[in-house]
Design a protein around this motif. Structure first.
Motif, PDB file in Angstrom:
ATOM      1  N   ALA A  67       0.690  -1.329   0.113  1.00 17.87           N
ATOM      2  CA  ALA A  67       0.115   0.073  -0.118  1.00 17.87           C
ATOM      3  C   ALA A  67       0.987   1.397  -0.021  1.00 17.87           C
ATOM      4  O   ALA A  67       1.783   1.317   0.702  1.00 17.87           O
ATOM      5  CB  ALA A  67      -0.873  -0.217   1.340  1.00 17.87           C
ATOM      6  N   THR A  68       0.533   2.305  -0.940  1.00 15.30           N
ATOM      7  CA  THR A  68       1.120   3.463  -0.927  1.00 15.30           C
ATOM      8  C   THR A  68       0.096   4.464  -1.085  1.00 15.30           C
ATOM      9  O   THR A  68      -0.584   4.727  -2.079  1.00 15.30           O
ATOM     10  CB  THR A  68       2.169   3.763  -1.945  1.00 15.30           C
ATOM     11  OG1 THR A  68       3.283   2.532  -2.040  1.00 15.30           O
ATOM     12  CG2 THR A  68       3.071   4.906  -2.131  1.00 15.30           C
ATOM     13  N   VAL A  69       0.318   5.785  -0.502  1.00 19.17           N
ATOM     14  CA  VAL A  69      -0.362   6.929  -0.669  1.00 19.17           C
ATOM     15  C   VAL A  69       0.309   7.991  -1.158  1.00 19.17           C
ATOM     16  O   VAL A  69       1.306   8.238  -0.882  1.00 19.17           O
ATOM     17  CB  VAL A  69      -0.828   7.674   0.654  1.00 19.17           C
ATOM     18  CG1 VAL A  69      -1.584   8.744   0.385  1.00 19.17           C
ATOM     19  CG2 VAL A  69      -1.584   6.588   1.663  1.00 19.17           C
ATOM     20  N   ALA A  70      -0.188   8.041  -2.703  1.00 21.23           N
ATOM     21  CA  ALA A  70       0.556   9.204  -3.593  1.00 21.23           C
ATOM     22  C   ALA A  70      -0.115  10.472  -3.552  1.00 21.23           C
ATOM     23  O   ALA A  70      -1.266  10.424  -3.916  1.00 21.23           O
ATOM     24  CB  ALA A  70       0.601   8.652  -5.021  1.00 21.23           C
ATOM     25  N   LEU A  71       0.520  11.370  -3.285  1.00 18.49           N
ATOM     26  CA  LEU A  71       0.280  12.679  -3.223  1.00 18.49           C
ATOM     27  C   LEU A  71       0.942  13.666  -4.323  1.00 18.49           C
ATOM     28  O   LEU A  71       1.882  13.382  -4.618  1.00 18.49           O
ATOM     29  CB  LEU A  71       0.776  13.372  -1.926  1.00 18.49           C
ATOM     30  CG  LEU A  71       0.108  12.497  -0.722  1.00 18.49           C
ATOM     31  CD1 LEU A  71       0.948  12.889   0.682  1.00 18.49           C
ATOM     32  CD2 LEU A  71      -1.388  12.557  -0.696  1.00 18.49           C
ATOM     33  N   VAL A  72       0.135  14.238  -4.777  1.00 14.41           N
ATOM     34  CA  VAL A  72       0.310  15.317  -5.932  1.00 14.41           C
ATOM     35  C   VAL A  72       1.313  16.418  -5.443  1.00 14.41           C
ATOM     36  O   VAL A  72       1.056  16.894  -4.645  1.00 14.41           O
ATOM     37  CB  VAL A  72      -0.846  15.884  -6.560  1.00 14.41           C
ATOM     38  CG1 VAL A  72      -0.448  17.172  -7.866  1.00 14.41           C
ATOM     39  CG2 VAL A  72      -1.867  14.900  -7.428  1.00 14.41           C
ATOM     40  N   ALA A  73       2.354  16.561  -6.426  1.00 11.81           N
ATOM     41  CA  ALA A  73       3.412  17.753  -6.293  1.00 11.81           C
ATOM     42  C   ALA A  73       3.468  18.563  -7.277  1.00 11.81           C
ATOM     43  O   ALA A  73       3.438  17.835  -8.698  1.00 11.81           O
ATOM     44  CB  ALA A  73       5.028  17.063  -5.910  1.00 11.81           C
TER      45      ALA A  73
END
Length: 127
Positions: A67-73
């Motif tokens: 599981a990975t939470v990917a956040l927009v940069a």
């Protein structure tokens, strides 16, 4: 598509000390807190979209393998800063900033928070 994301913690104070500076890089700030959770959101959003919580079932928090939470940069510089601030705030490295093979402009960094939750900041803009 997503309404919100939660990650578990066994130490809410330690988690807040990690997430406050790390999420600020990406435009999120602490908007709510009580004894069981901290909510983060963007200034222009009426909702907290990222929550750090003590598990509802009162069992120890664990992280998901795979599981990975990917956040927009918005920029590659923000990805670099996210990674540096995460490490300086008690996180651990899971893959430094750089281009990934997912597509030509997928620039990302991966870290784990102090509870082991895996996070990523991703910029998909060419720079």
């Amino acid at each position: 598509m997503l309404l919100y994301v939660t990650v578990g913690t066994n130490d809410l104070e330690r988690a807040g000390a990690f997430y406050d500076p790390v999420l600020a890089i990406l435009g999120f700030r602490r908007q709510r807190q009580d004894d069981a959770e901290i909510g983060y959101g963007a200034d222009d959003d009426v909702r907290c979209r990222f929550w750090v919580v003590k598990p509802f079932d009162r069992q120890p928090a664990t992280f998901g393998n795979g599981a990975t939470v990917a956040l927009v940069a918005e920029t590659r510089a923000a990805v670099d800063a996210f990674h540096a601030v995460a490490l300086a705030s008690g996180g651990s490295d899971e893959g430094g900033p750089g281009l990934r093979p997912f597509h030509a402009h997928f620039y990302a960094a991966f870290v784990r928070d102090p509870d082991g939750n895996k996070l990523s900041a991703v910029c998909e803009r060419p720079e």
